[in-house]
Write an enzyme that holds these catalytic residues in place. Structure first.
Site, PDB file in Angstrom:
ATOM      1  CG  HIS A  33      -4.847  -6.368  10.205  1.00 17.69           C
ATOM      2  ND1 HIS A  33      -3.943  -5.837  11.089  1.00 17.69           N
ATOM      3  CD2 HIS A  33      -4.558  -5.824   9.005  1.00 17.69           C
ATOM      4  CE1 HIS A  33      -3.157  -4.979  10.467  1.00 17.69           C
ATOM      5  NE2 HIS A  33      -3.490  -4.962   9.189  1.00 17.69           N
ATOM      6  CE  LYS A  74      -2.147  -1.034   3.868  1.00 20.36           C
ATOM      7  NZ  LYS A  74      -1.629  -2.383   4.109  1.00 20.36           N
ATOM      8  CG  ASN A 118      -2.913   3.101   7.039  1.00 21.65           C
ATOM      9  OD1 ASN A 118      -3.245   3.253   8.210  1.00 21.65           O
ATOM     10  ND2 ASN A 118      -2.232   2.056   6.635  1.00 21.65           N
TER      11      ASN A 118
HETATM   12  P1  ADP Z   1       2.144  -1.683   3.295  1.00 20.02           P
HETATM   13  O1  ADP Z   1       1.963  -0.207   3.385  1.00 20.02           O
HETATM   14  O2  ADP Z   1       0.936  -2.370   2.728  1.00 20.02           O
HETATM   15  O3  ADP Z   1       2.670  -2.323   4.534  1.00 20.02           O
HETATM   16  P2  ADP Z   1       4.705  -1.342   1.907  1.00 20.02           P
HETATM   17  O4  ADP Z   1       4.712  -0.681   0.586  1.00 20.02           O
HETATM   18  O5  ADP Z   1       5.157  -0.569   3.074  1.00 20.02           O
HETATM   19  O6  ADP Z   1       3.267  -1.940   2.152  1.00 20.02           O
HETATM   20  O7  ADP Z   1       5.555  -2.669   1.795  1.00 20.02           O
HETATM   21  C1  ADP Z   1       5.731  -3.480   2.950  1.00 20.02           C
HETATM   22  C2  ADP Z   1       6.386  -4.789   2.596  1.00 20.02           C
HETATM   23  O8  ADP Z   1       5.462  -5.567   1.832  1.00 20.02           O
HETATM   24  C3  ADP Z   1       7.595  -4.628   1.707  1.00 20.02           C
HETATM   25  O9  ADP Z   1       8.755  -4.534   2.504  1.00 20.02           O
HETATM   26  C4  ADP Z   1       7.577  -5.891   0.875  1.00 20.02           C
HETATM   27  O10 ADP Z   1       8.227  -6.939   1.578  1.00 20.02           O
HETATM   28  C5  ADP Z   1       6.111  -6.257   0.791  1.00 20.02           C
HETATM   29  N1  ADP Z   1       5.452  -5.856  -0.469  1.00 20.02           N
HETATM   30  C6  ADP Z   1       5.448  -4.638  -1.057  1.00 20.02           C
HETATM   31  N2  ADP Z   1       4.721  -4.634  -2.171  1.00 20.02           N
HETATM   32  C7  ADP Z   1       4.212  -5.883  -2.311  1.00 20.02           C
HETATM   33  C8  ADP Z   1       3.355  -6.510  -3.249  1.00 20.02           C
HETATM   34  N3  ADP Z   1       2.861  -5.854  -4.292  1.00 20.02           N
HETATM   35  N4  ADP Z   1       3.062  -7.810  -3.062  1.00 20.02           N
HETATM   36  C9  ADP Z   1       3.542  -8.488  -2.004  1.00 20.02           C
HETATM   37  N5  ADP Z   1       4.349  -7.955  -1.079  1.00 20.02           N
HETATM   38  C10 ADP Z   1       4.687  -6.665  -1.220  1.00 20.02           C
END
Ligand code: ADP
Length: 487
Positions: free
Chosen positions: A198, A128, A151
């Protein structure tokens, strides 16, 4: 829920005084409301609320340090609920049953923002923040002065406090926030993926997914949905969209999922309104002008970031951005800290900070971004009890050695040795020292811990900061390491 327009003199309750609750309170105060603030935490843990009270003593009543009680909540004409508090909270349920309307902070803020500009919403279990920030970059390239938050970073209510500053809204939405929206309308709305998460708050994946699908609720004719076409759960959720559904996929044509038969599909039922598909050098849209994009920004490495980039490009396109602007944004995106953040090279060795990988799945995603590398993996911390076997599979063929840190190191050793060389290092400083002594030009040192940070750090950000600092010291050639056993 009726439209909130005139709040002057009206009593409004805000339940939950975290960042977004306080932001909502500031917006309500600007609108001249009488505000009752509620939090179960004691007053001394609520510095933000105390400051607000000191600044507006006549307009605020503060109820802190005890469970929410119905009496004072029932005196409000509206209750704004923070994402940290479930709408299913028994007291809130009774308040709602008594006829007091409830809404989330995002919904409140939305009512005080312009609606005739681009509005993008992003949700999903992972990716996200990256996708939201990247989409924001695309709108920045278009000079549309986007607000990028929700968020991630700044609450939407802060945007409503200076609405004239923004020409587009790109909002990250958690399932908690989406539980409490009503009129909120993301003209282009993305669901990136859905995996169990969650489950302390939701009875099951179905309920968690249903909360995510609320992102489609406020959409109207002319809007669009963007979903991960490779994620069956997400494709099923998009049946609820009443607008054309666009997909992004990493799969070859013969392996692709059928589109949802959503009400928005109209005559094209069962067909994607359009797909973003991978190419040799990036990705392309298979519709309209067949726009092609190259992706060689190091801040967007790995198949997961290809997905994030495709989602962001579709969202941008669907809100009117040109292919040229989208390409500029893909190239300019600086990346987010702690997510495969490249810290640069020292003696030909690249150092990468993926401290956000606080669980095994994320560390696997991190490793997968280096298909051809010789990787020195720094992992460990506070374990979450999940098996490390997926990490072993992902490490195969690319990891030279695993340098362990923190509490759960013994379990990492059990799972990874003897197939991999495992060097117990204890601390991050020691792991950096070992890696700096042993890595060769062309290698990558990757901190992707697969564990929470709380045994040795305050947060994953803190862990990332310490790692960044250690690498900076290496760069300055002044690394000082505490004495310790040689690994
Ligand atoms: P969120 O805000 O949903 O937590 P982030 O962009 O901060 O997502 O990414 C968090 C972690 O999720 C990253 O470090 C990576 O490991 C994983 N991630 C990021 N993008 C994806 C995706 N499109 N599919 C699966 N895992 C992802």
């Amino acid at each position: 829920m009726s439209k909130v327009t005139e709040l002057r003199g009206v009593r409004v309750a805000v339940v939950g005084l975290g960042k977004s609750g306080l932001s909502a309170a500031r917006l309500l105060l600007r609108e001249g409301a009488q505000v009752s603030l509620f939090d179960e935490k004691p007053l001394d843990a609520l510095s933000g609320a105390r400051e607000l009270l000191a600044a507006h003593p006549d307009a605020i009543r503060l109820h802190a340090g005890s469970p929410f009680s119905e009496g004072p909540l029932l005196e409000a004409s509206l209750v704004v609920v923070s994402p940290g508090v479930p709408l299913a909270h028994p007291t809130l349920k009774r308040v709602r049953a008594a006829g007091v309307p409830l809404m989330g902070e995002v919904e409140l803020a939305y009512r005080f923002l312009p609606h005739d500009v681009p509005w993008v919403g992003v949700t999903g279990t992972n990716g996200k923040s990256t996708t939201t920030a990247l989409t924001g970059e695309l709108f920045r390239q278009a000079r549309l002065r986007p607000f990028v938050g929700g968020n991630l970073g700044t609450p939407l209510s802060d945007a409503a406090l200076s609405a004239e500053a923004y020409g587009a809204f790109v909002i990250e939405l958690s399932s908690y926030q989406l539980e409490a929206v009503d009129q909120f309308r993301a003209k282009a709305a993305a669901v990136l993926n859905l995996t169990p998460d969650h489950l302390d708050r939701y009875p099951g994946l179905a309920e968690y997914g249903a909360a995510k699908a609320e992102i489609f609720k406020g959409q109207r004719v002319g809007d669009a949905a963007v979903v991960n076409a490779d994620d069956a759960e997400v494709v099923a959720l998009s049946q609820r969209a009443r607008v054309p559904v666009y997909g992004f996929t990493l799969r070859a044509p013969q392996d692709r999922t059928a589109a949802p038969d959503s009400p928005g599909a109209g005559a094209s039922g069962g067909k994607w309104a359009g797909l973003a598909v991978p190419t040799e050098s990036g990705f392309a849209f298979d519709f309209g002008a067949q726009a092609r994009f190259t992706l060689n920004n190091p801040a967007l490495r790995g198949p997961h970031n290809l997905q994030n980039a495709m989602a962001a490009a579709l969202l941008g396109h669907l809100q009117g951005l040109s292919g040229e602007v989208i390409q500029k944004g893909l190239d300019a995106f600086p990346g987010l800290p702690n997510r495969l953040e490249s810290l640069g090279r020292v003696n030909g060795v690249e150092w990468v900070n993926d401290s956000k990988a606080t669980n095994v799945n994320s560390a696997v995603v991190g490793l997968n971004a280096f298909p051809h590398g010789r990787v020195w993996l720094i992992a460990g911390g506070k374990g979450k009890g999940a098996p490390y076997s997926p990490l072993r599979d992902a490490a195969r063929g690319r990891v030279v050695a695993v340098l362990t840190v923190g509490q759960d190191a013994p379990n990492l050793v059990k799972a990874l040795a003897p197939e991999f060389e495992v060097v117990p290092c204890g601390t991050l400083a020691r792991a950096v020292e070992v890696a700096s002594l042993r890595a060769e030009p062309g290698d990558v040192v990757l901190l992707s811990p697969a564990c929470a940070s709380l045994d040795q750090f305050q947060s994953f950000e803190h862990r990332g900061n310490v790692f960044r600092e250690l690498v900076q010291n290496l760069k300055r050639g002044q690394a000082t390491f505490p004495a310790g056993p040689r690994g």
